[in-house]
Scaffold this active site. Structure first.
Site, short mmCIF file in Angstrom:
data_model
loop_
_atom_site.label_atom_id
_atom_site.label_comp_id
_atom_site.label_asym_id
_atom_site.label_seq_id
_atom_site.Cartn_x
_atom_site.Cartn_y
_atom_site.Cartn_z
CG HIS A 153 -1.85 -1.12 1.34
ND1 HIS A 153 -3.09 -1.16 0.76
CD2 HIS A 153 -1.68 -2.33 1.96
CE1 HIS A 153 -3.67 -2.32 1.04
NE2 HIS A 153 -2.83 -3.05 1.76
CB SER A 172 17.93 21.56 -15.96
OG SER A 172 18.07 22.94 -15.68
CE LYS A 196 13.79 18.54 -11.70
NZ LYS A 196 12.88 19.08 -12.69
CD GLU A 236 9.76 11.44 -15.98
OE1 GLU A 236 8.84 12.23 -15.75
OE2 GLU A 236 10.91 11.79 -16.35
#
Lengths: 459, 459, 459, 459
Positions: free
Chosen positions: C158, C279, C285, C292
């Site tokens: 969960h 970036s 980052k 994804e």
């Protein structure tokens, strides 16, 4: 020519049961009884007004239907083995009650126009109820948003913290999604405006019925313009399933976020005991079941939509038995929507969002980098150059273990930014700097809250 | 901690290519260049009007973008290996052309608000073109309907001949479907009314941009109300895919009917040579390829819809790379719609429908049974009893090999209908008897043609 | 009868283009050229061996096909406007090269058996390559697993931390999924074992071909048993799409986990620069784009599967143009698999999993509660009572802010457990206590690693 | 921090009902009771054999479970309001019946491994039953095929008559599809071979259970190799849904053909009264409801497959509540398969196929064109030239209204075929000329019937 003798010998009557089992729709369509009775009452009244049946017959029919509705409502109605669907059940019982008058009810009507009329009335009713469920869901979000105008949280891109936002702003994103869902529901209601009654089996009916009056009596805007289209299309149901699928996506995204927020790693919210399941052994553990199911049921709603589209694809006009499958998808989706919305509204409304944890997460130096670059741009730097310079600075901070907010002259010089006056780089300053409409400054978020409240009030 | 050294040693630079290949979206999104250039021009102009960049920079940018549009339009634009998507390609080239001014273009903007702005503009444009394609399709149907007001054809239920209808009436059913599709396209256009520009990466932008003016300049009705929702939602695309899937169902039904009508068994139509494929050996054979593909592509359009819903399900806010998949479904569906509509419009417009074959099929005695029962009802019989009596008569005719229209006194008596005055039972009488709105009588079908023409004219 | 005159007048030749554009499959099926040439060479050779064409013709054909393959391979092949698909293109060119001999190639063959033969050969080839991609993916997981036998991580239910596990154990779960995917790929290869050549258009061919020899020459196990089924079914393609969809689900689950693990909140892994996008401004980052996209593309693979099933549904035997749509789904899915696997293998292989962060997360007192309850059960307590007692203890710890591992006598007494000898409650003790096959103890995980290695080695 | 006070005030206990309604799975999973009881009996027996619980407790548990099975089987079992699912209901009742012994049953087990074990056992059982249903369906086809070896029917491409085939050959195509479906069912059974029991919540269990013995006792081949994979994967269910979807496509194709064959236009079959629905008024009308529903339900089965894939996509390991949705798709698909197969088997077995109508349709001159071209090829013409010549001849026949079989010298000369000796061009000659394996000659079809019978016998 093979005569199927073998089959008769081997399977006999049991085979026919196989056919009946597949064919029967009563377990599915019996829930349409209120619409079926209402539709039949209006139909009979109109028949009498047009002189197609006698007034005495019409009164017998009406009395019989009222009694049948009582029986169905109270659970006293006894279905007979031959009741293939709710329509035959009602008419069979009516004839038991009022004899030949009952045998006149189906004049100038066919099961084909009757079933789609019932279904559209049913759909319209469910849609009306679901507006209220959408409203409760929106209000749960709005209430929490009001309480969290000043709570900051990271906004994420690619699952990575990107920029601080007000948590109210994040929650309001969902209200705007629901606002679109509500518009889609309005499109569904519009798609239910044309009354199919009078289309007969497929060609219209050979009696001087008053289609407009029966349409009005049943709450439709007008009769349908083409009898073949009326009995053979299911667009309004697909429109509804589209609404449900989009709503399902929105709730699944919220559900997915709640699951993540409720993790120990995020710790952004604590679920209410009433909206989570626990364990006798792990009293601190609260499973976000509703959120998980909201995540899962999106796939089911999408499957319902794809399923009905698949049933309809390639079907010749006008009516085919295939269309009987329409209600299974409609009812499943509609029930799912009515399960999900209250459970998710309750989950959101009763959750304790932890502003402290969200705020701490929003206070990382890296989130300030964009603001620093914006500062340089305001000082005249070309955007791309500003970004490169800040990149060099962040890299240098990372290497030295310094935070961006606490950067010193040496790092600045190392990054070619010697002499730069650092602006305030707090999360608060960041959200306030986004003062455009739809942005994160306090004033803008309060504006947005008003706008969202007004939108929901107008539903 | 495993350092992935092995990987480096074994796969080296080729692995990174694996990542780049997956990640690159240029082959897909390059078609967005007109919207990208237009959006950037409006953005730069607004930046200058708000004093965020200088007027001279704005003019340099505008000139550069005009030239880039020329290059892209003429095919002279040279993409560079590092051009990950169309947005970076345009900005990279702009900077080559105008230097630092180009580096200022992205001020107060992010790829996240840029890409969805471009996409909505693109979608709006395609939707406008597709209205015209819908219109041509509808006109092909209307033209054929006008020529077939007096052609009768069986209406079918369960694939069985049920009642005669005017063929115009059958064709008009499809026009009403297209009328609803057109309304769905209007919903799509409405869903494109809010301009995301100014939403930045997710939180809005830290500059005093004029969101309303740039929205108006790009043809939007207003700015979007919430920056997170603006960059993270794809509702308008799903709305479009819903439109496309419903249209796909409608065309697949028409396609399926055309295939059947073109069979030797039905023989209801002959396809034009230009809209069928043949065989060098079988010159009489005309394959209804467009109709078959219309039947098939419904599944593809439904898959596109389900695919995007699946991509969106469960995604956390705000932007995730997953959203890059949106365009593949949108473009595939949109291209498919633009392939199908003209091919189907041409197939219908050039088909020769054979009124003789259709009329012969509509002239079976069995189709008259409902009319005979209606006659009895008009004589005062309860509907169900009338049906039973006619059933007995038909059964008796079948046994004796008599047609219903030519039934004699002995069959009537055998069916308990002795002394009955038979009404006229021709297909013409049948269609004329359905004189209700939406029915098959000549007057009603002419009314309906007018209404359908008016509806299409208002698109 | 409407003659479509209007259409002719208004649209003329451009309309036919609409048909051709929809109908043409060359842009899609041209990639089948190697199989098409190979199939034709084997067919011609067999025709000559059976005396159906002359040996000299066969040699001319073979020489021509070899040259055509060269042209196609080098990009020198010039497609002609009339080349509707790759099959006609090859035969057209062959006739240009070798004259009448080329006109004999299609003897005892039809495009219907040719296209499905080509497609099955193509599919078989892709499946073979994809086994190697699965293997690389599995090896990336195995390598990381080997390095993380002693790294502990929470296992989640969960979305909540539930019990500590060895991270190797978690990674191995994915290897077993891939092992099943590999078995599904074997099922696909089996589904490609029957050679359709010789089925003709649908009925077989009227020449004494040797179907077994041509099947063997092309790598099939045997000829297909029924000509109608052979040209009209697409089961093997659906089997492949099922494989791809299940693989897609597995990779999407791994992708989803990598996204979460890469978040600041979890911090369980750091992506390699070569397998993440960054970036210019935020050098720290790293966006997990491949993960994804793996998450997103599951929906696409599922859509491909549903799409082809939808195309096939309800289609009459034997061949219909609808079947042309099969390749679009097959190629899209196959390309997607070949994009995803290397990118995900590289992502996993080069990731730096942070054992320190995972271990810290696994060391919460609550995770020990189940172990304490198990301890009580071993002491003779009924399971449910033990759970309740531990629940009371945990609740008391939560209230007092004590950790379960450091619980004192007073808490024990308060929970009715006075006098209890607490066992060791470390994560290490916990994972070691699960010493059943398939469990988390060191020995068992090493066994499992061996078994998984052996399974992958046998692919 | 918002405390959700409003919610408490406004919704109170009713809200929690909203959660419970969403969360409860008992209405769905109660059908798993036989597997749940069987699994628990085996688990308890093993626990006693391993000395983990006492022999006396094991006997009490076993007696209690036997009684519970009686109660559930007879309908006497009373569910309690707190029975969230079938597993808690059984354990609750057991504890009522045998006290503390019942509280020991769940030792070394979790609901997570229990529910997937039950589900795999259930699936295995359904799969076994469905093999028999497949067999009945295949036998209905085989019986009809045996009776129609000498019935000719057109084979169709693009919905157009293409070549004559034996009707047995056409029916056998479906048997080979079912043969593949049966193989897919075998794959499903294989996918159920690994017993999850002993995987606990996700990490294995902390007791010396004998996983191999309990696996064997429950009919599994071996224990699952990884506890996380065992509780978190649903591959076997997806494999089943893939089987069901492919079967659904096959039955929908047969259903679609039956609908068309039953039309007045085709007239190839007459449905049995027991497997069609009629009308009191139109006794001759027989609606092919089962065939229509078979056509429709393919979309539903595809939706079930896509739905479960969608639920699983992107889910993190190990167990999530989302997985509860698995059973709804599995049960819906499995029930649908068991409704469809007997109804379709009966429809086929009892249908009267009209060899006269089929034969007449197969006797068109055009169907002979290919045979004539083949004849020319045998005379030495290049295939493409032969096709062109026959094309010219057919065109000339069409213009003169002559049939190809009755073509005279003048037409032959006009087509450049002067002096040609026409071969026999009957449908019988045509089917006999396809004497290749898998072709339509009598001998080959009889071979094929034997092979198909043998394949079905081996199921």
């Amino acid at each position: 020519m093979s005569e199927g003798r073998l089959w008769g010998g081997r399977f006999g009557a049991t085979s026919t049961k196989a056919f009946d089992r597949l064919n029967a729709s009563l377990p599915v369509d019996r829930r349409l009884w209120p619409e079926d009775v209402q539709g039949s009452r209006a139909h009979a009244r109109m028949l009498a007004e047009q002189g197609i049946i006698g007034e005495d017959d019409a009164q017998l029919i009406d009395g019989g239907l009222v009694r049948i509705a009582d029986e169905l409502g109270s659970g006293d109605f006894v279905f007979a083995p031959g009741d293939e669907d709710i329509h035959t059940a009602v008419e069979r019982r009516l004839t038991e009650l009022v004899g030949d008058a009952g045998r006149r009810l189906h004049t100038a009507r066919s099961r084909n126009d009757q079933v789609i009329t019932d279904t559209l009335m049913y759909l319209r009713g469910r849609a009306a109820e679901q507006v209220e469920l959408l409203r409760e869901m929106a209000e749960a979000l709005l209430s929490q948003a009001e309480g969290h105008v000043d709570s900051l949280v990271p906004g994420y891109t690619h699952g990575q913290r990107a920029q601080p936002v007000r948590f109210a702003h994040h929650l309001l994103a969902y209200v705007w999604m629901l606002n679109r869902d509500r518009r889609r529901l309005a499109v569904v209601v519009e798609a239910c405006e044309e009354c199919p009654l009078g289309s007969g089996a497929l060609a219209g009916v050979g009696f001087p019925v008053d289609r407009a009056s029966v349409a009005a009596a049943l709450g439709f805007a007008r009769p349908s313009p083409n009898s073949i289209d009326a009995v053979g299309s299911r667009d309004a149901l697909v429109d509804y399933l589209h609404f449900a699928a989009q709503l399902g996506v929105h709730l699944s995204r919220l559900g997915g976020e709640i699951v993540v927020w409720a993790s120990e790693e995020y710790g952004f919210l604590e679920l209410d005991d009433g909206f989570s399941s626990g364990s006798s052994m792990l009293p601190q553990k609260k499973n976000p079941d509703a959120a998980e199911l909201a995540r899962a049921k999106s796939a089911r709603l999408t499957a319902d939509l794809g399923g009905l589209l698949g049933v309809l694809a390639g079907l010749p006009l006008a009516y085919n038995k295939d269309l009987q499958e329409d209600k299974e998808f409609l009812f499943d989706a509609s029930d799912t929507v009515e399960l999900l919305l209250p459970a998710m509204a309750g989950t959101v409304a009763t959750a304790r969002f932890r502003a402290d944890r969200m705020g701490a997460a929003a206070d990382g130096g890296a989130l300030a980098a964009i603001d620093l670059a914006d500062h340089l741009v305001r000082e005249g730097w070309p955007f791309r150059k500003a970004h490169e310079a800040v990149g060099a600075l962040v890299r240098s901070c990372l290497e030295r273990g310094t935070s961006l907010a606490a950067v010193g002259d040496s790092e600045l010089e190392a990054a070619g930014l010697g002499g730069l006056e650092l602006p305030e780089l707090s999360p608060e300053a960041s959200v306030e700097s986004k003062a455009v409409p739809g942005g994160t400054s306090r004033a803008r978020v309060l504006d947005q809250l008003d706008a969202a409240r007004a939108a929901v009030a107008s539903w």
